[in-house]
Design a protein around this motif. Structure first.
Motif, mmCIF file in Angstrom:
data_model
loop_
_atom_site.group_PDB
_atom_site.id
_atom_site.type_symbol
_atom_site.label_atom_id
_atom_site.label_comp_id
_atom_site.label_asym_id
_atom_site.label_seq_id
_atom_site.Cartn_x
_atom_site.Cartn_y
_atom_site.Cartn_z
ATOM 1 N N GLU A 152 11.159 16.020 -1.016
ATOM 2 C CA GLU A 152 10.322 16.427 -2.144
ATOM 3 C C GLU A 152 9.020 15.642 -2.180
ATOM 4 O OE1 GLU A 152 14.368 17.677 -2.711
ATOM 5 O OE2 GLU A 152 13.545 15.683 -2.349
ATOM 6 N N TYR A 153 9.100 14.321 -1.990
ATOM 7 C CA TYR A 153 7.893 13.498 -2.003
ATOM 8 C C TYR A 153 7.006 13.784 -0.793
ATOM 9 C CZ TYR A 153 9.505 10.699 -5.953
ATOM 10 O OH TYR A 153 9.904 10.288 -7.202
ATOM 11 N N ASP A 154 7.630 14.027 0.354
ATOM 12 C CA ASP A 154 6.843 14.383 1.538
ATOM 13 C C ASP A 154 6.072 15.680 1.309
ATOM 14 O OD1 ASP A 154 7.833 12.156 2.752
ATOM 15 O OD2 ASP A 154 9.254 13.211 4.050
ATOM 16 N N GLU A 155 6.698 16.614 0.610
ATOM 17 C CA GLU A 155 6.037 17.887 0.329
ATOM 18 C C GLU A 155 4.858 17.685 -0.625
ATOM 19 O OE1 GLU A 155 7.165 22.406 -1.270
ATOM 20 O OE2 GLU A 155 8.683 20.826 -1.179
ATOM 21 N N ILE A 156 5.009 16.772 -1.583
ATOM 22 C CA ILE A 156 3.909 16.474 -2.508
ATOM 23 C C ILE A 156 2.691 15.970 -1.737
ATOM 24 C CG2 ILE A 156 3.155 14.886 -4.326
ATOM 25 C CD1 ILE A 156 5.984 15.032 -5.474
ATOM 26 N N ILE A 157 2.919 15.069 -0.796
ATOM 27 C CA ILE A 157 1.813 14.510 -0.007
ATOM 28 C C ILE A 157 1.189 15.572 0.881
ATOM 29 C CG2 ILE A 157 1.220 12.813 1.758
ATOM 30 C CD1 ILE A 157 1.771 11.664 -1.028
ATOM 31 N N ASN A 158 2.012 16.362 1.542
ATOM 32 C CA ASN A 158 1.474 17.412 2.419
ATOM 33 C C ASN A 158 0.642 18.427 1.640
ATOM 34 O OD1 ASN A 158 2.408 16.569 4.970
ATOM 35 N ND2 ASN A 158 4.463 17.369 4.551
ATOM 36 N N ASN A 159 1.109 18.812 0.468
ATOM 37 C CA ASN A 159 0.371 19.781 -0.348
ATOM 38 C C ASN A 159 -0.961 19.204 -0.816
ATOM 39 O OD1 ASN A 159 2.414 21.648 -0.081
ATOM 40 N ND2 ASN A 159 3.405 21.121 -2.018
ATOM 41 N N GLU A 160 -0.969 17.936 -1.198
ATOM 42 C CA GLU A 160 -2.207 17.301 -1.643
ATOM 43 C C GLU A 160 -3.202 17.191 -0.493
ATOM 44 O OE1 GLU A 160 -4.720 15.411 -4.503
ATOM 45 O OE2 GLU A 160 -2.896 16.623 -4.665
ATOM 46 N N ARG A 161 -2.702 16.916 0.699
ATOM 47 C CA ARG A 161 -3.580 16.794 1.863
ATOM 48 C C ARG A 161 -4.174 18.145 2.243
ATOM 49 N NH1 ARG A 161 -0.106 14.268 5.406
ATOM 50 N NH2 ARG A 161 -0.415 12.337 4.238
ATOM 51 N N LYS A 162 -3.383 19.203 2.098
ATOM 52 C CA LYS A 162 -3.912 20.545 2.373
ATOM 53 C C LYS A 162 -4.954 20.950 1.335
ATOM 54 C CE LYS A 162 0.347 22.193 4.584
ATOM 55 N NZ LYS A 162 1.531 23.082 4.417
ATOM 56 N N ARG A 163 -4.709 20.549 0.092
ATOM 57 C CA ARG A 163 -5.630 20.916 -0.983
ATOM 58 C C ARG A 163 -6.940 20.156 -0.894
ATOM 59 N NH1 ARG A 163 -6.748 19.614 -6.352
ATOM 60 N NH2 ARG A 163 -5.531 17.692 -6.217
ATOM 61 N N ARG A 181 0.862 -1.189 0.000
ATOM 62 C CA ARG A 181 0.000 0.000 0.000
ATOM 63 C C ARG A 181 0.900 1.241 0.000
ATOM 64 N NH1 ARG A 181 -4.925 -0.699 1.829
ATOM 65 N NH2 ARG A 181 -5.293 1.093 0.490
ATOM 66 N N MET A 182 1.466 1.564 -1.151
ATOM 67 C CA MET A 182 2.426 2.659 -1.239
ATOM 68 C C MET A 182 2.038 3.668 -2.314
ATOM 69 S SD MET A 182 5.799 0.211 -0.923
ATOM 70 C CE MET A 182 6.943 1.515 -1.339
ATOM 71 N N GLU A 183 0.762 3.636 -2.749
ATOM 72 C CA GLU A 183 0.300 4.583 -3.759
ATOM 73 C C GLU A 183 0.143 5.978 -3.150
ATOM 74 O OE1 GLU A 183 -1.150 1.750 -2.832
ATOM 75 O OE2 GLU A 183 -2.159 0.723 -4.497
ATOM 76 N N LYS A 184 0.111 6.975 -4.015
ATOM 77 C CA LYS A 184 0.008 8.362 -3.564
ATOM 78 C C LYS A 184 -1.248 8.582 -2.734
ATOM 79 C CE LYS A 184 -0.397 13.093 -5.332
ATOM 80 N NZ LYS A 184 -0.421 13.946 -6.558
ATOM 81 N N ASP A 185 -2.402 8.058 -3.194
ATOM 82 C CA ASP A 185 -3.650 8.313 -2.476
ATOM 83 C C ASP A 185 -3.667 7.643 -1.106
ATOM 84 O OD1 ASP A 185 -4.053 5.761 -4.122
ATOM 85 O OD2 ASP A 185 -5.834 5.720 -2.856
#
Length: 601
Positions: free
Chosen positions: A395-406, A377-381
């Protein structure tokens, strides 16, 4: 390999089968590795004989015959893939990734002057020995000018594949207990319904006035759970169930219908004595406006369902329910629990085309012995929904944090918990490094064949690097399918998930990196099939040991094994903890000892 023009004394390499190497002494190997100093005086091998066309014709015929003889014994038509999927996929572009190939390739060095090291290089390539990984980086430096594809092909062909006997013993002898199955304690499936239930069935299956419509949502495994509950609710209300409507998945856009995923005729036939299943509403009810209910509370009882819906259903004739996920109580009367198991384990069979391909892929995985299935279970969602971070890079941690904020609505719950709190509570999926360390501690042999299920991980192949470095035989459905086999299912996420389900359920050992609908469904399915080995990662208790870098590996392995001693798929009673799903823990309602009742229809 021809001698260099610049150095007449340079060492020559020859390819020697591992069986021959095992029988030769070191002195014999030296004679093989160095060319003779004196020319032969045999007239047949004189210089004039080389000019004779008959000599070359005879040589080509002789070596061609030997090659065909070897190919006859090495041919393996059952396995359409190399034992190194990462190698074959990357050699197509002549690119070499750090980690995927460095631990597997062993190229002989052109500039090596030490005869003993040359001998070791030949042994590594011919035998596929344990020193392969350690010597690879030294040997790899040479032979830059040689065609890489030829070396890859020779390594793949000479690497001894596991026989069934060796695979069951763990290959190198260190993983003997890893494939050992848990003691099922004699539990067998038993679905014997009470006489009261059977009498009620006669009335229910004849009813032509009441119909239940349901709309199920989510991924394939989530839809399975809701279909199980839909059948039970139809039974509680005494209504006929219209084939469930599958809502288009908002994440994958999958428009699959029930009959695309499941065997509809089998579904109807198995449940014929429990609930009447119809493909559509009869003409007498088409114009009837159904009573729609979309706010069913969580964990409702049969009494609540009857009190809420039965009167309106009798009046209108049609009831429409949406959002059934986890709405029905997990603690139901015994007969309804048995019905749940009957639907989940017997009635919900995959469509023939999916079942055929899934079984075919499972047979390919097993063609060389037992195999492990991992649900990663390592998909983005998944990282977004769980409130966790992949730990690959900032960089990847920032992608996840930004998506969660959005999209804060994607977070599945406990939004007040920090990422660190979630890790300590064992709520985060394991990443590839953690899965690798856990498998290694539990005794998984390096030559274990691993099938990994799930979507593409965030970070792609780089995210899987720890696993592929440790376990060479690492495949997913794309690796083991023949060209064109997956094409009919390629754009249907639910169908691809169903293929993963089949191959995973048929594995000798299964382990999920995180909980979820698929892991829960397969846990119950494997229990119902005789308690096949299922590893439940004890994330909350093992985390402190993962973080302790000063702990010796032997001690770490001992502790991890001890933590998982009772988490390997042994029979576990559902009634030992309230609120457990019977389709995950089928004992004791759906399985019993010393019973002759075994319902498979």
């Amino acid at each position: 390999m021809a001698k260099s023009k610049n150095n007449a004394n340079k060492v020559s390499y020859i390819s020697v089968p591992s069986q021959v190497i095992n029988t030769l002494s070191s002195s014999s190997l030296q004679t093989l590795l160095f060319s003779p100093k004196k020319p032969s005086r045999n007239r047949f091998l004189s210089w004039n004989s080389y000019k004779n066309p008959r000599f070359w014709f005879f040589s080509l015929f002789f070596f061609g015959f030997l090659g065909m003889f070897k190919l006859w014994f090495d041919l393996d038509p059952l396995v359409p893939f190399y034992p190194y999927p990462c190698i074959t996929s990357q050699t197509q572009g002549n690119s070499f990734s750090n980690g995927y190939l460095r631990s597997q390739l062993a190229f002989p060095s052109n500039g090596e002057k030490n005869g003993q090291k040359d001998q070791e290089a030949v042994a590594v390539i011919g035998m596929g020995s344990k020193s392969e990984v350690g010597s690879a980086s030294k040997i790899e430096k040479g032979s830059r000018s040689a065609p890489k594809d030829k070396f890859l092909k020779s390594i793949v062909q000479s690497k001894p594949l596991l026989s069934n006997r060796n695979a069951k013993s763990g290959g190198d002898g260190k993983g003997n207990d890893f494939w050992k199955q848990p003691d099922g304690l004699g539990y067998k499936p038993c679905l014997e319904f009470s006489s009261e239930y059977r009498r009620g069935s006669e009335v229910i299956v004849k009813n032509r006035r009441k119909y239940l419509l349901v709309v199920v949502s989510g991924g394939m495994n989530q839809q399975r759970n809701q279909i199980v509950d839909a059948v039970v609710i139809a039974r509680i209300l005494g209504a006929a169930l219209v084939v469930p409507i599958l809502q288009v998945n908002v994440i994958w856009g999958d428009e699959s219908e029930f009959s695309d995923i499941f065997d509809l005729e089998h579904f109807k036939r198995v449940l014929a004595n429990d609930v009447r299943i119809v493909s559509s509403l009869p003409s007498t009810h088409i114009r009837t406006r159904p009573v729609e209910e979309s706010r069913t509370p969580l964990h409702v009882s049969p009494q609540w369902i009857r009190a809420r819906y039965l009167k309106r259903l009798n009046r209108e004739g049609v009831l429409l329910l949406r959002g059934l996920d986890s709405r029905l109580s997990k603690d139901l009367p015994s007969d309804l629990q048995k019905l749940r198991c009957k639907v989940a384990f017997n009635a919900l069979r995959f469509a023939p085309s999916i079942l055929e391909l899934g079984n075919r892929l499972a047979e390919r995985m097993r063609s060389k012995g037992p195999y492990l299935a991992l649900h990663l279970r390592m998909e983005k969602d998944v990282w977004v929904r769980t409130g966790c971070l992949p730990g690959l890079s900032p960089e990847y941690d920032e992608i996840i944090n930004n998506e969660r904020k959005r999209r804060p609505e994607l977070l599945t719950g406990r939004s007040n918990m920090t990422y660190h709190d979630r890790i300590l509570a064992g709520l985060c999926p394991l990443n590839a490094m953690e899965v690798t360390r856990l498998l290694r501690a539990l005794g998984a042999p390096k030559d274990a064949r691993i099938y990994w299920a799930g979507g593409q991980p965030l970070g792609g192949k780089e995210a899987l690097m720890p696993l592929t470095r440790e376990f060479a035989h690492f495949y997913n459905k794309e690796d083991i399918a023949l060209p064109g086999e997956l094409e009919p299912f390629a754009k249907r996420a639910s169908l691809m998930a169903a293929i993963d389900y089949i191959v995973s359920e048929k594995s000798d050992v299964f382990m999920p990196s995180h909980g979820g609908n698929m892991g829960h469904a397969i846990q119950g399915h494997r229990a119902y099939a005789g308690h096949k080995k299922y590893i439940t990662p004890n994330k909350r208790h093992m985390l402190p040991y993962f973080l302790n870098s000063s702990l010796p590996e032997s001690e770490f392995n001992r502790i991890i094994k001890d933590l998982h001693r009772d988490s390997l798929g042994q029979p576990e009673l559902r009634d030992s903890k309230a609120g457990r799903d019977v389709t995950k823990y089928p004992v004791p309602e759906c399985m019993c000892k010393n019973s002759h009742t075994h319902s498979s229809s």
